[in-house]
Design a protein around this motif. Structure first.
Motif, PDB file in Angstrom:
ATOM      1  N   GLY A 184      12.255   2.553   5.221  1.00  0.00           N
ATOM      2  CA  GLY A 184      12.030   3.109   3.896  1.00  0.00           C
ATOM      3  C   GLY A 184      13.304   3.062   3.077  1.00  0.00           C
ATOM      4  N   VAL A 185      13.169   2.662   1.816  1.00  0.00           N
ATOM      5  CA  VAL A 185      14.320   2.634   0.917  1.00  0.00           C
ATOM      6  C   VAL A 185      13.834   2.934  -0.499  1.00  0.00           C
ATOM      7  CG1 VAL A 185      14.185   0.145   0.526  1.00  0.00           C
ATOM      8  CG2 VAL A 185      16.360   1.301   0.197  1.00  0.00           C
ATOM      9  N   SER A 186      14.627   3.679  -1.233  1.00  0.00           N
ATOM     10  CA  SER A 186      14.357   3.951  -2.648  1.00  0.00           C
ATOM     11  C   SER A 186      15.510   3.381  -3.449  1.00  0.00           C
ATOM     12  CB  SER A 186      14.247   5.457  -2.905  1.00  0.00           C
ATOM     13  OG  SER A 186      13.173   6.012  -2.187  1.00  0.00           O
ATOM     14  N   ALA A 187      15.216   2.959  -4.666  1.00  0.00           N
ATOM     15  CA  ALA A 187      16.268   2.387  -5.513  1.00  0.00           C
ATOM     16  C   ALA A 187      15.933   2.640  -6.973  1.00  0.00           C
ATOM     17  CB  ALA A 187      16.412   0.890  -5.247  1.00  0.00           C
ATOM     18  N   LYS A 188      16.962   2.616  -7.792  1.00  0.00           N
ATOM     19  CA  LYS A 188      16.794   2.899  -9.218  1.00  0.00           C
ATOM     20  C   LYS A 188      17.787   2.073 -10.012  1.00  0.00           C
ATOM     21  CE  LYS A 188      16.700   6.906 -12.318  1.00  0.00           C
ATOM     22  NZ  LYS A 188      16.804   8.376 -12.362  1.00  0.00           N
ATOM     23  N   THR A 189      17.340   1.593 -11.179  1.00  0.00           N
ATOM     24  CA  THR A 189      18.224   0.883 -12.094  1.00  0.00           C
ATOM     25  C   THR A 189      17.748   1.131 -13.514  1.00  0.00           C
ATOM     26  OG1 THR A 189      19.370  -1.208 -12.524  1.00  0.00           O
ATOM     27  CG2 THR A 189      16.981  -1.334 -12.139  1.00  0.00           C
ATOM     28  N   GLU A 190      18.568   0.731 -14.448  1.00  0.00           N
ATOM     29  CA  GLU A 190      18.224   0.835 -15.860  1.00  0.00           C
ATOM     30  C   GLU A 190      18.508  -0.525 -16.492  1.00  0.00           C
ATOM     31  OE1 GLU A 190      19.101   4.598 -18.093  1.00  0.00           O
ATOM     32  OE2 GLU A 190      20.489   3.205 -19.087  1.00  0.00           O
ATOM     33  N   ILE A 239      13.803   1.792 -14.073  1.00  0.00           N
ATOM     34  CA  ILE A 239      12.914   1.266 -13.044  1.00  0.00           C
ATOM     35  C   ILE A 239      13.253   1.948 -11.727  1.00  0.00           C
ATOM     36  CG2 ILE A 239      12.174  -0.791 -11.778  1.00  0.00           C
ATOM     37  CD1 ILE A 239      13.060  -2.426 -14.246  1.00  0.00           C
ATOM     38  N   GLU A 240      12.221   2.448 -11.038  1.00  0.00           N
ATOM     39  CA  GLU A 240      12.405   3.097  -9.748  1.00  0.00           C
ATOM     40  C   GLU A 240      11.499   2.453  -8.719  1.00  0.00           C
ATOM     41  OE1 GLU A 240      13.120   7.443  -9.700  1.00  0.00           O
ATOM     42  OE2 GLU A 240      12.444   7.346 -11.804  1.00  0.00           O
ATOM     43  N   LEU A 241      12.030   2.289  -7.525  1.00  0.00           N
ATOM     44  CA  LEU A 241      11.273   1.688  -6.427  1.00  0.00           C
ATOM     45  C   LEU A 241      11.294   2.620  -5.225  1.00  0.00           C
ATOM     46  CD1 LEU A 241      13.437  -0.675  -7.688  1.00  0.00           C
ATOM     47  CD2 LEU A 241      11.659  -2.031  -6.645  1.00  0.00           C
ATOM     48  N   ASP A 242      10.153   2.808  -4.624  1.00  0.00           N
ATOM     49  CA  ASP A 242      10.023   3.505  -3.356  1.00  0.00           C
ATOM     50  C   ASP A 242       9.300   2.533  -2.441  1.00  0.00           C
ATOM     51  OD1 ASP A 242      11.095   6.216  -3.881  1.00  0.00           O
ATOM     52  OD2 ASP A 242       9.537   6.196  -5.423  1.00  0.00           O
ATOM     53  N   ILE A 243      10.043   1.995  -1.484  1.00  0.00           N
ATOM     54  CA  ILE A 243       9.562   0.887  -0.672  1.00  0.00           C
ATOM     55  C   ILE A 243       9.445   1.288   0.789  1.00  0.00           C
ATOM     56  CG2 ILE A 243      10.044  -1.472   0.107  1.00  0.00           C
ATOM     57  CD1 ILE A 243       9.396  -1.263  -2.921  1.00  0.00           C
ATOM     58  N   GLU A 244       8.303   0.930   1.376  1.00  0.00           N
ATOM     59  CA  GLU A 244       8.138   0.999   2.822  1.00  0.00           C
ATOM     60  C   GLU A 244       7.887  -0.427   3.284  1.00  0.00           C
ATOM     61  OE1 GLU A 244       4.772   2.560   5.847  1.00  0.00           O
ATOM     62  OE2 GLU A 244       5.710   4.153   4.629  1.00  0.00           O
ATOM     63  N   ALA A 245       8.549  -0.811   4.369  1.00  0.00           N
ATOM     64  CA  ALA A 245       8.397  -2.172   4.871  1.00  0.00           C
ATOM     65  C   ALA A 245       8.222  -2.130   6.381  1.00  0.00           C
ATOM     66  CB  ALA A 245       9.628  -3.016   4.505  1.00  0.00           C
ATOM     67  N   GLY A 246       7.398  -3.038   6.878  1.00  0.00           N
ATOM     68  CA  GLY A 246       7.153  -3.140   8.314  1.00  0.00           C
ATOM     69  C   GLY A 246       7.909  -4.311   8.907  1.00  0.00           C
ATOM     70  N   GLN A 247       8.472  -4.074  10.081  1.00  0.00           N
ATOM     71  CA  GLN A 247       9.254  -5.128  10.730  1.00  0.00           C
ATOM     72  C   GLN A 247       8.337  -6.245  11.221  1.00  0.00           C
ATOM     73  OE1 GLN A 247      11.597  -4.021  14.199  1.00  0.00           O
ATOM     74  NE2 GLN A 247      13.165  -5.511  13.626  1.00  0.00           N
ATOM     75  N   GLN A 248       8.759  -7.478  10.929  1.00  0.00           N
ATOM     76  CA  GLN A 248       8.023  -8.634  11.435  1.00  0.00           C
ATOM     77  C   GLN A 248       8.203  -8.715  12.935  1.00  0.00           C
ATOM     78  OE1 GLN A 248       9.341 -12.188   9.425  1.00  0.00           O
ATOM     79  NE2 GLN A 248       8.539 -11.544   7.448  1.00  0.00           N
ATOM     80  N   GLN A 249       7.142  -9.095  13.618  1.00  0.00           N
ATOM     81  CA  GLN A 249       7.195  -9.241  15.072  1.00  0.00           C
ATOM     82  C   GLN A 249       7.806 -10.586  15.428  1.00  0.00           C
ATOM     83  OE1 GLN A 249       6.408  -6.560  16.991  1.00  0.00           O
ATOM     84  NE2 GLN A 249       6.138  -5.611  14.987  1.00  0.00           N
ATOM     85  N   ALA A 250       8.659 -10.585  16.414  1.00  0.00           N
ATOM     86  CA  ALA A 250       9.366 -11.822  16.821  1.00  0.00           C
ATOM     87  C   ALA A 250       8.430 -12.794  17.495  1.00  0.00           C
ATOM     88  CB  ALA A 250      10.515 -11.493  17.772  1.00  0.00           C
ATOM     89  N   VAL A 286       0.826  -1.206   0.000  1.00  0.00           N
ATOM     90  CA  VAL A 286       0.000   0.000   0.000  1.00  0.00           C
ATOM     91  C   VAL A 286       0.864   1.262   0.000  1.00  0.00           C
ATOM     92  CG1 VAL A 286      -1.730   1.303   1.320  1.00  0.00           C
ATOM     93  CG2 VAL A 286      -1.913  -1.187   1.128  1.00  0.00           C
ATOM     94  N   HIS A 287       2.025   1.183   0.634  1.00  0.00           N
ATOM     95  CA  HIS A 287       2.894   2.353   0.756  1.00  0.00           C
ATOM     96  C   HIS A 287       4.189   2.201  -0.046  1.00  0.00           C
ATOM     97  CE1 HIS A 287       0.267   2.679   4.349  1.00  0.00           C
ATOM     98  NE2 HIS A 287       0.208   3.919   3.901  1.00  0.00           N
ATOM     99  N   SER A 288       4.152   1.356  -1.072  1.00  0.00           N
ATOM    100  CA  SER A 288       5.320   1.138  -1.920  1.00  0.00           C
ATOM    101  C   SER A 288       4.931   1.332  -3.382  1.00  0.00           C
ATOM    102  CB  SER A 288       5.865  -0.284  -1.724  1.00  0.00           C
ATOM    103  OG  SER A 288       6.301  -0.471  -0.393  1.00  0.00           O
ATOM    104  N   ASN A 289       5.895   1.776  -4.177  1.00  0.00           N
ATOM    105  CA  ASN A 289       5.670   1.996  -5.600  1.00  0.00           C
ATOM    106  C   ASN A 289       6.815   1.413  -6.415  1.00  0.00           C
ATOM    107  OD1 ASN A 289       3.258   3.785  -5.680  1.00  0.00           O
ATOM    108  ND2 ASN A 289       4.572   5.103  -4.448  1.00  0.00           N
ATOM    109  N   VAL A 290       6.453   0.727  -7.496  1.00  0.00           N
ATOM    110  CA  VAL A 290       7.429   0.270  -8.478  1.00  0.00           C
ATOM    111  C   VAL A 290       7.008   0.901  -9.794  1.00  0.00           C
ATOM    112  CG1 VAL A 290       8.440  -1.695  -9.674  1.00  0.00           C
ATOM    113  CG2 VAL A 290       7.789  -1.907  -7.249  1.00  0.00           C
ATOM    114  N   THR A 291       7.841   1.800 -10.309  1.00  0.00           N
ATOM    115  CA  THR A 291       7.493   2.531 -11.522  1.00  0.00           C
ATOM    116  C   THR A 291       8.559   2.320 -12.593  1.00  0.00           C
ATOM    117  OG1 THR A 291       8.593   4.555 -10.758  1.00  0.00           O
ATOM    118  CG2 THR A 291       6.256   4.303 -10.200  1.00  0.00           C
ATOM    119  N   PHE A 292       8.176   2.598 -13.829  1.00  0.00           N
ATOM    120  CA  PHE A 292       9.123   2.501 -14.933  1.00  0.00           C
ATOM    121  C   PHE A 292       8.903   3.661 -15.892  1.00  0.00           C
ATOM    122  CE2 PHE A 292       5.396   0.062 -16.168  1.00  0.00           C
ATOM    123  CZ  PHE A 292       5.150   0.485 -17.467  1.00  0.00           C
ATOM    124  N   THR A 293       9.949   3.973 -16.639  1.00  0.00           N
ATOM    125  CA  THR A 293       9.906   5.022 -17.652  1.00  0.00           C
ATOM    126  C   THR A 293      10.607   4.500 -18.901  1.00  0.00           C
ATOM    127  OG1 THR A 293      10.102   6.696 -15.905  1.00  0.00           O
ATOM    128  CG2 THR A 293      10.494   7.428 -18.164  1.00  0.00           C
TER     129      THR A 293
END
Length: 182
Positions: A142-148, A171-182, A21-28
């Motif tokens: 939160g992490v963002s990344a980009k590649t071609e 390709i660009e990624l804007d990722i939010e991830a939640g920590q798994q509970q132990a 819901v809070h992550s995006n994978v986009t391309f151009t």
């Protein structure tokens, strides 16, 4: 032993689930050599494991090929077709990291991308957005990344000339991830 020269405030080791819901994978991609077409993939899932150092971290992700969305249903159908992604046959795109490295304070995630049934090594230039607290009390990352990538290298749209749709896809990624509970 690799050591980080870049301080990452709040760095927390653990296992994190990508929040679709809070992550995006986009391309151009360039169209007809004069304009850019942008799109996204609506469905992404995966896991990030942050090690005791950033260099011992890993990521795996799966993207549904049928979830391509350029805000034009006709174009989306064409991209899903055998002319490009062949989403009926190759239903997912996957990424599995093979290493995380740092160079001059910048982070890079090396890994294997499988697209259209072809696996190739890629490098993502990453920006760590940080670690924080969710209002629910859980931790987030939160992490963002980009590649071609090259369309031809992944055998995507081999009959579509580069003058119509460029070979180069960002390709660009804007990722939010939640920590798994132990």
């Amino acid at each position: 032993m690799t050591t980080s020269t870049t301080e990452i405030p709040g760095y927390t080791s653990g296992t994190w689930d990508i929040d679709p819901v809070h992550s995006n994978v986009t391309f151009t991609v360039r169209h007809l050599g004069v304009s850019k077409v942008r799109g996204r993939f609506d469905t992404v899932e995966g896991t990030i494991v942050t090690g005791d150092t950033v260099h011992k971290s890993s990521v795996t992700a799966t993207i549904q090929a049928t979830g391509v969305n350029t805000n034009n249903e006709q174009r989306d159908g064409h991209i899903r077709s055998a002319d490009f992604l062949d989403a009926d046959t190759h239903q997912t795109l996957t990424f599995a990291s093979t290493g995380v490295r740092e160079d001059d304070g910048e982070f890079f995630i090396d890994g294997d991308l499988t697209l259209h049934g072809v696996t190739k090594p890629v490098t993502l230039k990453a920006e760590i957005g940080g670690f924080g607290d969710h209002p629910s009390g859980s931790k987030v990352l939160g992490v963002s990344a980009k590649t071609e990538i090259s369309r031809a290298a992944f055998e995507v749209g081999p009959t579509i000339p580069g003058a119509v749709v460029s070979d180069k896809i960002t390709i660009e990624l804007d990722i939010e991830a939640g920590q798994q509970q132990a």
